[in-house]
Scaffold this motif. Sequence first.
Motif, PDB file in Angstrom:
ATOM      1  N   HIS A 126     -23.050 -12.295  16.590  1.00  0.00           N
ATOM      2  CA  HIS A 126     -23.513 -10.942  16.898  1.00  0.00           C
ATOM      3  C   HIS A 126     -23.191 -10.057  15.701  1.00  0.00           C
ATOM      4  O   HIS A 126     -22.244 -10.314  14.964  1.00  0.00           O
ATOM      5  CB  HIS A 126     -22.887 -10.419  18.203  1.00  0.00           C
ATOM      6  CG  HIS A 126     -21.408 -10.345  18.194  1.00  0.00           C
ATOM      7  ND1 HIS A 126     -20.740  -9.239  17.780  1.00  0.00           N
ATOM      8  CD2 HIS A 126     -20.466 -11.261  18.538  1.00  0.00           C
ATOM      9  CE1 HIS A 126     -19.432  -9.465  17.889  1.00  0.00           C
ATOM     10  NE2 HIS A 126     -19.244 -10.673  18.333  1.00  0.00           N
ATOM     11  N   ARG A 127     -24.025  -9.025  15.530  1.00  0.00           N
ATOM     12  CA  ARG A 127     -23.900  -8.229  14.311  1.00  0.00           C
ATOM     13  C   ARG A 127     -23.215  -6.893  14.578  1.00  0.00           C
ATOM     14  O   ARG A 127     -23.254  -6.015  13.771  1.00  0.00           O
ATOM     15  CB  ARG A 127     -25.292  -7.979  13.717  1.00  0.00           C
ATOM     16  CG  ARG A 127     -25.883  -9.205  13.087  1.00  0.00           C
ATOM     17  CD  ARG A 127     -27.300  -8.918  12.650  1.00  0.00           C
ATOM     18  NE  ARG A 127     -28.170  -8.697  13.790  1.00  0.00           N
ATOM     19  CZ  ARG A 127     -28.896  -7.618  14.015  1.00  0.00           C
ATOM     20  NH1 ARG A 127     -28.868  -6.625  13.188  1.00  0.00           N
ATOM     21  NH2 ARG A 127     -29.652  -7.510  15.080  1.00  0.00           N
ATOM     22  N   PHE A 128     -22.593  -6.746  15.734  1.00  0.00           N
ATOM     23  CA  PHE A 128     -21.997  -5.444  16.011  1.00  0.00           C
ATOM     24  C   PHE A 128     -20.493  -5.571  16.261  1.00  0.00           C
ATOM     25  O   PHE A 128     -20.022  -6.604  16.716  1.00  0.00           O
ATOM     26  CB  PHE A 128     -22.683  -4.759  17.192  1.00  0.00           C
ATOM     27  CG  PHE A 128     -22.998  -5.688  18.333  1.00  0.00           C
ATOM     28  CD1 PHE A 128     -22.034  -6.006  19.272  1.00  0.00           C
ATOM     29  CD2 PHE A 128     -24.260  -6.248  18.462  1.00  0.00           C
ATOM     30  CE1 PHE A 128     -22.330  -6.858  20.309  1.00  0.00           C
ATOM     31  CE2 PHE A 128     -24.562  -7.097  19.499  1.00  0.00           C
ATOM     32  CZ  PHE A 128     -23.587  -7.411  20.431  1.00  0.00           C
ATOM     33  N   ALA A 129     -19.791  -4.474  15.935  1.00  0.00           N
ATOM     34  CA  ALA A 129     -18.350  -4.450  16.173  1.00  0.00           C
ATOM     35  C   ALA A 129     -18.116  -4.049  17.619  1.00  0.00           C
ATOM     36  O   ALA A 129     -18.931  -3.344  18.216  1.00  0.00           O
ATOM     37  CB  ALA A 129     -17.723  -3.434  15.238  1.00  0.00           C
ATOM     38  N   LEU A 130     -17.012  -4.498  18.210  1.00  0.00           N
ATOM     39  CA  LEU A 130     -16.682  -4.117  19.589  1.00  0.00           C
ATOM     40  C   LEU A 130     -15.649  -2.994  19.565  1.00  0.00           C
ATOM     41  O   LEU A 130     -14.793  -3.001  18.686  1.00  0.00           O
ATOM     42  CB  LEU A 130     -16.121  -5.326  20.343  1.00  0.00           C
ATOM     43  CG  LEU A 130     -17.066  -6.534  20.447  1.00  0.00           C
ATOM     44  CD1 LEU A 130     -16.425  -7.631  21.287  1.00  0.00           C
ATOM     45  CD2 LEU A 130     -18.405  -6.135  21.059  1.00  0.00           C
ATOM     46  N   PRO A 131     -15.683  -2.048  20.474  1.00  0.00           N
ATOM     47  CA  PRO A 131     -16.586  -1.958  21.616  1.00  0.00           C
ATOM     48  C   PRO A 131     -18.020  -1.593  21.191  1.00  0.00           C
ATOM     49  O   PRO A 131     -18.207  -0.869  20.218  1.00  0.00           O
ATOM     50  CB  PRO A 131     -15.980  -0.839  22.464  1.00  0.00           C
ATOM     51  CG  PRO A 131     -15.222   0.003  21.503  1.00  0.00           C
ATOM     52  CD  PRO A 131     -14.737  -0.919  20.428  1.00  0.00           C
ATOM     53  N   ALA A 132     -18.992  -2.084  21.952  1.00  0.00           N
ATOM     54  CA  ALA A 132     -20.385  -1.791  21.646  1.00  0.00           C
ATOM     55  C   ALA A 132     -21.135  -1.430  22.919  1.00  0.00           C
ATOM     56  O   ALA A 132     -20.931  -2.061  23.958  1.00  0.00           O
ATOM     57  CB  ALA A 132     -21.039  -3.011  21.016  1.00  0.00           C
ATOM     58  N   MET A 133     -21.961  -0.382  22.836  1.00  0.00           N
ATOM     59  CA  MET A 133     -22.831  -0.017  23.968  1.00  0.00           C
ATOM     60  C   MET A 133     -24.259  -0.329  23.551  1.00  0.00           C
ATOM     61  O   MET A 133     -24.696   0.132  22.494  1.00  0.00           O
ATOM     62  CB  MET A 133     -22.726   1.477  24.285  1.00  0.00           C
ATOM     63  CG  MET A 133     -21.373   1.879  24.793  1.00  0.00           C
ATOM     64  SD  MET A 133     -21.339   3.628  25.229  1.00  0.00           S
ATOM     65  CE  MET A 133     -21.785   3.544  26.944  1.00  0.00           C
ATOM     66  N   LEU A 134     -24.954  -1.108  24.354  1.00  0.00           N
ATOM     67  CA  LEU A 134     -26.315  -1.510  24.001  1.00  0.00           C
ATOM     68  C   LEU A 134     -27.280  -0.944  25.032  1.00  0.00           C
ATOM     69  O   LEU A 134     -27.008  -1.010  26.235  1.00  0.00           O
ATOM     70  CB  LEU A 134     -26.401  -3.041  23.975  1.00  0.00           C
ATOM     71  CG  LEU A 134     -25.353  -3.701  23.070  1.00  0.00           C
ATOM     72  CD1 LEU A 134     -25.017  -5.086  23.560  1.00  0.00           C
ATOM     73  CD2 LEU A 134     -25.815  -3.739  21.647  1.00  0.00           C
ATOM     74  N   PHE A 135     -28.351  -0.344  24.555  1.00  0.00           N
ATOM     75  CA  PHE A 135     -29.325   0.274  25.471  1.00  0.00           C
ATOM     76  C   PHE A 135     -30.669  -0.420  25.339  1.00  0.00           C
ATOM     77  O   PHE A 135     -31.095  -0.724  24.216  1.00  0.00           O
ATOM     78  CB  PHE A 135     -29.498   1.764  25.135  1.00  0.00           C
ATOM     79  CG  PHE A 135     -28.237   2.553  25.293  1.00  0.00           C
ATOM     80  CD1 PHE A 135     -27.915   3.118  26.515  1.00  0.00           C
ATOM     81  CD2 PHE A 135     -27.358   2.708  24.240  1.00  0.00           C
ATOM     82  CE1 PHE A 135     -26.741   3.831  26.673  1.00  0.00           C
ATOM     83  CE2 PHE A 135     -26.183   3.425  24.387  1.00  0.00           C
ATOM     84  CZ  PHE A 135     -25.873   3.986  25.609  1.00  0.00           C
ATOM     85  N   GLY A 136     -31.338  -0.662  26.463  1.00  0.00           N
ATOM     86  CA  GLY A 136     -32.649  -1.295  26.408  1.00  0.00           C
ATOM     87  C   GLY A 136     -33.463  -0.879  27.605  1.00  0.00           C
ATOM     88  O   GLY A 136     -32.987  -0.125  28.461  1.00  0.00           O
ATOM     89  N   ASP A 137     -34.703  -1.390  27.678  1.00  0.00           N
ATOM     90  CA  ASP A 137     -35.552  -0.896  28.764  1.00  0.00           C
ATOM     91  C   ASP A 137     -35.258  -1.547  30.112  1.00  0.00           C
ATOM     92  O   ASP A 137     -35.863  -1.195  31.113  1.00  0.00           O
ATOM     93  CB  ASP A 137     -37.042  -0.966  28.404  1.00  0.00           C
ATOM     94  CG  ASP A 137     -37.445  -2.352  27.966  1.00  0.00           C
ATOM     95  OD1 ASP A 137     -36.642  -3.272  28.151  1.00  0.00           O
ATOM     96  OD2 ASP A 137     -38.561  -2.491  27.436  1.00  0.00           O
ATOM     97  N   SER A 138     -34.307  -2.507  30.171  1.00  0.00           N
ATOM     98  CA  SER A 138     -33.966  -3.033  31.501  1.00  0.00           C
ATOM     99  C   SER A 138     -32.534  -2.661  31.915  1.00  0.00           C
ATOM    100  O   SER A 138     -32.025  -3.173  32.911  1.00  0.00           O
ATOM    101  CB  SER A 138     -34.178  -4.544  31.560  1.00  0.00           C
ATOM    102  OG  SER A 138     -33.500  -5.186  30.514  1.00  0.00           O
ATOM    103  N   GLY A 139     -31.886  -1.769  31.160  1.00  0.00           N
ATOM    104  CA  GLY A 139     -30.551  -1.319  31.543  1.00  0.00           C
ATOM    105  C   GLY A 139     -29.691  -1.075  30.316  1.00  0.00           C
ATOM    106  O   GLY A 139     -30.185  -1.079  29.188  1.00  0.00           O
ATOM    107  N   SER A 140     -28.392  -0.861  30.536  1.00  0.00           N
ATOM    108  CA  SER A 140     -27.476  -0.735  29.393  1.00  0.00           C
ATOM    109  C   SER A 140     -26.302  -1.683  29.608  1.00  0.00           C
ATOM    110  O   SER A 140     -25.940  -2.006  30.752  1.00  0.00           O
ATOM    111  CB  SER A 140     -27.029   0.714  29.209  1.00  0.00           C
ATOM    112  OG  SER A 140     -26.086   1.063  30.172  1.00  0.00           O
ATOM    113  N   PHE A 141     -25.712  -2.127  28.509  1.00  0.00           N
ATOM    114  CA  PHE A 141     -24.703  -3.182  28.559  1.00  0.00           C
ATOM    115  C   PHE A 141     -23.594  -2.792  27.583  1.00  0.00           C
ATOM    116  O   PHE A 141     -23.859  -2.514  26.417  1.00  0.00           O
ATOM    117  CB  PHE A 141     -25.367  -4.502  28.106  1.00  0.00           C
ATOM    118  CG  PHE A 141     -24.695  -5.734  28.617  1.00  0.00           C
ATOM    119  CD1 PHE A 141     -25.157  -6.379  29.752  1.00  0.00           C
ATOM    120  CD2 PHE A 141     -23.587  -6.271  27.953  1.00  0.00           C
ATOM    121  CE1 PHE A 141     -24.549  -7.539  30.227  1.00  0.00           C
ATOM    122  CE2 PHE A 141     -22.971  -7.421  28.423  1.00  0.00           C
ATOM    123  CZ  PHE A 141     -23.463  -8.061  29.553  1.00  0.00           C
ATOM    124  N   THR A 142     -22.367  -2.736  28.058  1.00  0.00           N
ATOM    125  CA  THR A 142     -21.239  -2.354  27.202  1.00  0.00           C
ATOM    126  C   THR A 142     -20.237  -3.502  27.131  1.00  0.00           C
ATOM    127  O   THR A 142     -19.867  -4.065  28.167  1.00  0.00           O
ATOM    128  CB  THR A 142     -20.555  -1.079  27.749  1.00  0.00           C
ATOM    129  OG1 THR A 142     -21.530  -0.055  27.816  1.00  0.00           O
ATOM    130  CG2 THR A 142     -19.401  -0.623  26.877  1.00  0.00           C
TER     131      THR A 142
END
Length: 215
Positions: A10-26
């Motif tokens: 994965h290319r992101f550092a944690l903590p990470a909040m991800l937003f998309g059209d089917s919900g959000s995931f942290t």
Amino acid sequence: MASELEAVEHRFALPAMLFGDSGSFTIMPASSSADEIGYFATLEVEDRDRLGWDMLGDNKEELASMLSDRFLFKGKWPELVTALCRKSPPDSLTSWPFFSVPHLSDWSSKIYRVILIGDATQAIPPTGGQGAAMALEDAETLVYVLAEVFADDNAKQVPSAQDQRLAYYMRRWDEHRHARIAKVLDFTTKNGTLRKSSPHFYEQAAKEWLIWTAF
Ligand SMILES: Cc1cc2nc3c(=O)[nH]c(=O)nc-3n(C[C@H](O)[C@H](O)[C@H](O)COP(=O)(O)OP(=O)(O)OC[C@H]3O[C@@H](n4cnc5c(N)ncnc54)[C@H](O)[C@@H]3O)c2cc1C
């Protein structure tokens, strides 16, 4: 779980909040050494009564299927998200519905012998991460006010003067906290609305861009 996921790129550092059209995931570290991670997903689902929510919380298979439906079968989520959905044992899943509480206009008894602070005054939805912060702010500001009221040795000699002083300071504290909480509640509500996925492509794209620029 982290060791099982070490190979997942994965290319992101944690903590990470991800937003998309089917919900959000942290996703966030869940231990000080970061060898454990935890996650939560914010989903919009059909409203139910209290019993219905309790039943959903107990139905681990349904929770797992809701998670897979949003993050495995819909949208294009990073591999870490799909791996978490695939590898999480259904028994480890919990549902945490939000409830709103009725507005309470008075947070103190008439002569200020009982004073409410924190969630007892106005439970703030967790979409802004401000509930505990406001409870601590309430406590800290109240301590300053009470220290100021009871610091006056002259007023202590005359109980009615002390009460007047308490009423004067508490009214000002009350006004300040109501204004502050209203502002934070507004921010939290807007944040919650922004997190909800939109059925319209351009609206969703605009929201994702707004979140991206804000961060
Ligand atoms: C999913 C979720 C995520 C959140 N995320 C964040 C975040 O990221 N950042 C943030 O700042 N806030 C967050 N919050 C909000 C935060 O947890 C609350 O705002 C905060 O805990 C409020 O503190 P409090 O002391 O007012 O109330 P509470 O923490 O609810 O404390 C009240 C205590 O009183 C006890 N109690 C109740 N009735 C009685 C009784 N009759 N006798 C004795 N004891 C009693 C309860 O058991 C409890 O221990 C989140 C909340 C949720 C649900």
